[in-house]
Design an enzyme around this catalytic site. Structure first.
Site, PDB file in Angstrom:
ATOM      1  N   ARG A   1       0.819  -1.208   0.000  1.00 27.29           N
ATOM      2  CA  ARG A   1       0.000   0.000   0.000  1.00 27.29           C
ATOM      3  C   ARG A   1       0.857   1.263   0.000  1.00 27.29           C
ATOM      4  NH1 ARG A   1      -4.712   0.139   4.354  1.00 27.29           N
ATOM      5  NH2 ARG A   1      -2.971   0.731   5.697  1.00 27.29           N
TER       6      ARG A   1
ATOM      7  N   LYS B   1      -3.069   6.288   0.884  1.00 27.02           N
ATOM      8  CA  LYS B   1      -3.025   6.737   2.281  1.00 27.02           C
ATOM      9  C   LYS B   1      -2.147   7.974   2.392  1.00 27.02           C
ATOM     10  CE  LYS B   1      -3.106   4.491   6.812  1.00 27.02           C
ATOM     11  NZ  LYS B   1      -4.552   4.468   7.032  1.00 27.02           N
TER      12      LYS B   1
ATOM     13  N   GLU C   1     -16.711   5.835   2.983  1.00 23.69           N
ATOM     14  CA  GLU C   1     -16.116   5.284   4.195  1.00 23.69           C
ATOM     15  C   GLU C   1     -16.157   6.309   5.314  1.00 23.69           C
ATOM     16  OE1 GLU C   1     -11.872   4.543   4.471  1.00 23.69           O
ATOM     17  OE2 GLU C   1     -11.509   5.771   2.713  1.00 23.69           O
TER      18      GLU C   1
HETATM   19  C1  LIG Z   1      -5.618   3.677   7.196  1.00 19.95           C
HETATM   20  C2  LIG Z   1      -7.025   3.934   6.777  1.00 19.95           C
HETATM   21  C3  LIG Z   1      -8.047   2.970   6.933  1.00 19.95           C
HETATM   22  C4  LIG Z   1      -7.827   1.671   7.641  1.00 19.95           C
HETATM   23  O1  LIG Z   1      -6.917   0.827   6.989  1.00 19.95           O
HETATM   24  P1  LIG Z   1      -6.266  -0.375   7.793  1.00 19.95           P
HETATM   25  O2  LIG Z   1      -5.273  -0.943   6.841  1.00 19.95           O
HETATM   26  O3  LIG Z   1      -7.350  -1.329   8.112  1.00 19.95           O
HETATM   27  O4  LIG Z   1      -5.654   0.192   9.022  1.00 19.95           O
HETATM   28  C5  LIG Z   1      -9.302   3.280   6.452  1.00 19.95           C
HETATM   29  N1  LIG Z   1      -9.569   4.465   5.865  1.00 19.95           N
HETATM   30  C6  LIG Z   1      -8.621   5.412   5.710  1.00 19.95           C
HETATM   31  C7  LIG Z   1      -8.993   6.683   5.073  1.00 19.95           C
HETATM   32  C8  LIG Z   1      -7.321   5.183   6.160  1.00 19.95           C
HETATM   33  O5  LIG Z   1      -6.390   6.138   6.010  1.00 19.95           O
END
Ligand SMILES: *Cc1c(COP(=O)(O)O)cnc(C)c1O
Length: 339
Positions: free
Chosen positions: A79, A182, A218
């Site tokens: 990622r 991210k 989300e």
């Molecule tokens: C990091 C993140 C998540 C959760 O991802 P995980 O890999 O499960 O920790 C969900 N939404 C956003 C916007 C994020 O930055």
């Protein structure tokens, strides 16, 4: 050491060392170990002006057997490479990422919370454009820094459901923007709505798809899922960050004999869910008792009794048990770290 592990917040706690590596002249350099909490940075660095930055979050757990278990770091590596490409930063070689993460854990091994405390070691990799630019171009120098911090159990008074608010006057990510990677900019875009939701008594915001405002995207920092009958239902959208927790919960749902649906989830469908949750590394699952639409004042209530539903509970317990080594790691998610 005198840390009350069970009372630690999900926040920053100083540890002894962090690890760093610079990318210069087209190549990654040597891993450096630092005991400083600060990074010297050029005032014209691209991360400060043009948002060239990406981060990750993962956890390591102490098992009953005294072994440290790191959860799915290879997915975090994939990622961060995707995030890097998305804002024109160099990708990180897998071996470099692995050795930096493991070094950061090993050098701070006394901060790995004991088994049974409910606490864990949170690992935060950060990749930034550190080279100076004034015109809009990618930097010519990058820094990857990885620090760790012990974090307490997310639910200090037990596994508790939260209230979430749907908003339409802010978007965290554009349809073809950076929602799927991210990067800090997505958080900045959602900050006003998130703080307002806190002030109005909600734990977080549930963002809708930016184009039509018809589908669930989300929660600010976590993916969304709903449970109906024997189905685990989670939004599929280009502007949703692919959560590793969600990916793991989809597998666990399948392992539990449930149907997994990953597709557009219209807002109205919320009224058919028996349980709902937000998922991410920090809390694993934040069960949702109620979602309130800020514009229509529609209340979607999942649990009138204020308790956590049986499916959320079962999935939460299973994932945590795999992470701590209490349940067999049938999918090869856990890597033992020598400390
Ligand atoms: C990091 C993140 C998540 C959760 O991802 P995980 O890999 O499960 O920790 C969900 N939404 C956003 C916007 C994020 O930055």
């Amino acid at each position: 050491m005198n840390i009350e592990w069970g009372k630690l917040p999900f926040g920053y706690y100083k540890t002894e060392y962090n690890v760093r590596c610079y990318y210069r002249n087209g190549a990654w350099g040597e891993i450096e170990i630092s005991s400083s909490e600060y990074i010297p940075i050029h005032m014209a660095a691209t991360c400060l002006h043009y948002g060239q930055e990406a981060f990750e979050g993962m956890k390591a757990f102490m098992g009953k057997d005294g072994k440290v278990r790191l959860f799915r770091w290879d997915e975090n590596w994939k990622r961060i490479c995707n995030s890097a490409k998305g804002v024109m930063m160099p990708t990180v070689p897998k071996e470099l990422f692995e050795s930096m993460v493991k070094k950061a854990i090993k050098m701070n091994s006394k901060f790995v919370p004991p088994y049974g405390s409910g606490a864990s070691l949170y690992i935060r990799p950060l990749l930034i454009g550190s080279g100076a630019r004034v015109g809009v171009h990618p930097a010519d120098e990058y820094l990857l820094v990885i620090f760790v911090t012990p974090v307490g159990p997310y639910f200090k008074e037990g596994f508790k459901p939260v209230k979430v608010q749907i908003v339409r006057d802010y978007d965290r990510a554009a349809p073809l923007g950076t929602g799927h990677i991210k990067v800090g900019g997505n958080y900045a875009a959602g900050l006003i709505a998130t703080e307002r939701a806190h002030d109005e008594g909600y734990s977080t915001v549930l963002f809708l798809d930016a184009k039509e405002k018809k589908y669930i995207d989300e929660a600010g920092p976590a993916n969304f899922f709903g449970i109906r009958g024997n189905s685990y239902i989670t939004p599929d959208s280009h502007s949703v960050l692919p959560s590793i927790t969600n990916m793991s919960l989809r597998q666990i749902a399948a392992d539990l004999g449930m149907n997994v649906e990953r597709r557009h989830v219209p807002v109205e469908e919320l009224s058919t869910f028996e349980e709902a949750g937000a998922c991410g590394t920090a809390a694993v699952i934040s069960p949702i008792s109620e979602i309130v639409d800020r514009d229509t004042n529609t209340h979607y209530v999942f649990r009138k009794d204020g308790k956590v539903g049986p499916v959320c509970t079962k999935m939460y317990e299973r994932l945590l048990a795999i992470q701590t080594g209490d349940y067999p790691d049938n999918h090869g998610w856990v890597d033992l770290v020598e400390i």
